[in-house]
Design an enzyme around this catalytic site. Structure first.
Site, short mmCIF file in Angstrom:
data_model
loop_
_atom_site.label_atom_id
_atom_site.label_comp_id
_atom_site.label_asym_id
_atom_site.label_seq_id
_atom_site.Cartn_x
_atom_site.Cartn_y
_atom_site.Cartn_z
N GLU A 173 8.93 -7.65 -16.73
CA GLU A 173 8.31 -6.45 -16.12
C GLU A 173 9.18 -5.80 -15.04
O GLU A 173 8.69 -5.49 -13.94
CB GLU A 173 6.92 -6.80 -15.55
CG GLU A 173 5.93 -7.18 -16.62
CD GLU A 173 4.49 -7.31 -16.14
OE1 GLU A 173 4.23 -7.24 -14.92
OE2 GLU A 173 3.61 -7.48 -17.00
N GLU A 292 2.53 -10.76 -23.23
CA GLU A 292 1.40 -10.91 -22.30
C GLU A 292 0.28 -9.99 -22.77
O GLU A 292 0.48 -8.77 -22.84
CB GLU A 292 1.78 -10.55 -20.86
CG GLU A 292 2.61 -11.60 -20.15
CD GLU A 292 2.82 -11.29 -18.68
OE1 GLU A 292 1.89 -10.76 -18.04
OE2 GLU A 292 3.93 -11.57 -18.19
O1 AHR Z 1 -0.12 -12.95 -16.16
C1 AHR Z 1 -0.19 -12.50 -14.83
C2 AHR Z 1 0.92 -11.54 -14.45
O2 AHR Z 1 0.69 -10.32 -15.10
C3 AHR Z 1 2.32 -11.89 -14.85
O3 AHR Z 1 2.97 -12.70 -13.93
C4 AHR Z 1 3.00 -10.56 -14.90
O4 AHR Z 1 4.10 -10.55 -15.76
C5 AHR Z 1 1.90 -9.61 -15.27
O5 AHR Z 1 1.90 -8.48 -14.47
#
Ligand code: AHR
Length: 498
Positions: A173, A292
């Site tokens: 990210e 994610e």
């Molecule tokens: O999963 C929680 C967080 O969400 C992670 O660390 C990040 O990559 C995302 O913003």
């Protein structure tokens, strides 16, 4: 009752139901590692400290790939802090989660855990505060057979054979202003390309993931992907996507339609990647690593972070409802429907942190509501994903406008002939779904499992309040989809029912 119709035909192939679509994520965040997968002294822990109850639930969940060690955490992480004698490991500030990282758990412990869980590791390198050299060092430690300082160090630490980790994320990210080492698309693209080139010199067998957007709502979405891929296309195998759906505002119709957004997100990332391919005259097509995704009640985060530095504080330990399970089931349908272009997907995270598995430190572990659609999809989505185009009612949502009420996907196991149909009714009235199975003669429905939306949750005291309910298997291809429900209908040839 409204009716919907869908035709299932083995000729409508999307692609294989890749096991890597059933991935998860272990980040050094909150109690995912400490008190989650790792808790020395827990009654079920092995001598290394791996919790046996969490391992058993991970296997039951059917997880295939596990991304590690972050997440936002990785952008300030020094991987070498987590190797060697535990007593010598430094305590560090983790800027991402305002926590103290003890480094009692690191790569070597993770690899023992991954093997015990039967999962493929997916490592992320730090491209927030670090760069090419540290990424190559980590890869050398992990994958080089021996005869160099770092590979011999791994052997000294007990791992004679290389870990042979094939999947690597080039940071996390970096488009997000919250990220330690946040970069512009050009800055990140250049760094990712250089890191990728060097990593492939260390081990040409690795598959690399360039960071896409943190979510579809980012102001830089699509432009970020285009610029990053201009730099990296020839060096990488995947572009990542992340998304979380927030039910906090109580708008049930919208949260139930979250998969509409994920579907559009995937379509747009694919279009952007293909546009770069066209511009650069490339025939190789990239896949998405949706590394994610989940439901997340995000209103709790600011309060969670407004605290003093602590070791493994309880962070975003959301308790999921039956409604959230229906949403998760539909997100899995969406990932499967894009199996031709989504090659990896990781639900975030595995234990305690917005997770299907919850634990009490020193106490029990249990399955959250969202555990069930994941486990059943991972178990039964085997074979070839078939395109389905349901026709039927639609309804209005505040967030996504008018959406189709029924969402489906089918997976056909050509070896056994078995067919699994996954169907969600996102609307608030029951719908009769008519399945046209004329192209798959002789199949008989032998199981219909359903989870209906609602506020019920699973807790340490009541761990099984939300479980899939068995319904009578449908006859004549007519399935009643309860209002706001996730459904799995399994078919087999009569002599092969199981
Ligand atoms: O999963 C929680 C967080 O969400 C992670 O660390 C990040 O990559 C995302 O913003």
């Amino acid at each position: 009752m409204d009716t919907a119709k869908v035709t299932i035909d083995p000729a409508f192939r999307i692609g294989p139901a890749d096991r890597r679509l059933f991935g998860s994520f272990v980040e050094h965040m909150g109690r995912c590692v400490y008190g989650g997968v790792f808790e020395p002294g827990h009654p079920t822990a092995d001598p290394l400290g791996l919790r046996g109850d969490v391992l058993a639930l991970t296997r039951e969940l059917g997880v295939s790939v596990v991304r590690y060690p972050g997440g936002n955490f990785v952008s300030g992480y020094r991987w070498e802090d987590g190797i060697g004698p535990t007593g010598d490991r430094p305590r560090r500030l983790d800027l991402a989660w305002k926590s103290v990282e003890t480094n009692a758990f690191g790569l070597d412990e993770f690899m023992v855990w991954a093997r015990a869980a039967g999962v493929e590791p997916m490592m992320a390198v730090n491209l927030g505060t670090r760069g090419v050299q540290e990424a190559c060092d980590l890869l050398e430690y992990a994958n080089h057979p021996g005869g160099t300082h770092l590979s011999d160090l791994r052997r000294k630490h007990g791992a004679e054979d290389p870990y042979d980790i094939r999947l690597w994320c080039l940071g996390n990210e970096l488009d997000g202003p919250w990220q330690v080492g946040h970069k512009t698309a050009d800055e990140y693209g250049r760094l990712a390309a250089e890191t990728a080139r060097a990593m492939k010199m260390v081990d040409p067998r690795v598959s690399l993931v360039a960071c896409g957007s943190s979510n579809r709502g980012m102001p830089t979405f699509a432009a970020w992907e285009a610029t990053v891929l201009e730099h990296t296309y020839e060096h990488v195998d995947y572009i990542s996507a992340h998304t979380y759906y927030d039910p906090t505002d109580g708008d049930r119709a919208s949260i139930l339609a979250s998969a509409v957004d994920m579907d559009a997100f995937i379509t747009e990332v694919v279009a952007t990647a293909d546009q770069v391919a066209a511009k650069q005259r490339r025939t190789r097509r990239l896949k998405i690593s949706f590394d994610e995704w989940n439901v997340w009640y995000q209103q709790g985060l600011p309060a969670d972070l407004d605290r003093d530095w602590a070791e493994a504080p309880a962070l975003i330990e959301d308790t999921f409802t039956a409604t959230d399970a229906v949403v998760v089931g539909d997100l899995l349908i969406t990932l499967l429907r894009h199996a031709d272009r989504v090659g990896v997907a990781c639900q975030a995270q595995l234990a305690n942190v917005i997770a299907p598995i919850r634990t009490v430190t020193g106490g029990p572990a249990w399955r959250q509501s969202i555990f069930h659609p994941f486990a059943l999809t991972a178990r039964h989505a085997r074979g070839t994903v078939l395109r389905t185009e349901p026709t039927g009612p639609s309804h209005d949502t505040a967030r996504y406008g008018r959406v189709p009420s029924v969402d489906t996907v089918a997976v056909h196991d050509e070896e056994t002939g078995a067919l699994a149909v996954f169907a969600v009714n996102r609307g608030d009235t029951d719908i009769q779904l008519q399945l046209d199975l004329r192209a798959l003669p002789g199949l008989v429905a032998h199981e219909h499992l359903s989870i209906a939306a609602g506020d019920a949750t699973n807790t340490a005291e009541t761990p099984d309040r939300v479980t899939p309910r068995p319904l009578s298997p449908p006859t004549a291809g007519l399935v009643r989809l309860e209002a706001a429900s996730w459904n799995l209908i399994r078919f087999a040839h009569p002599h092969e029912e199981r």
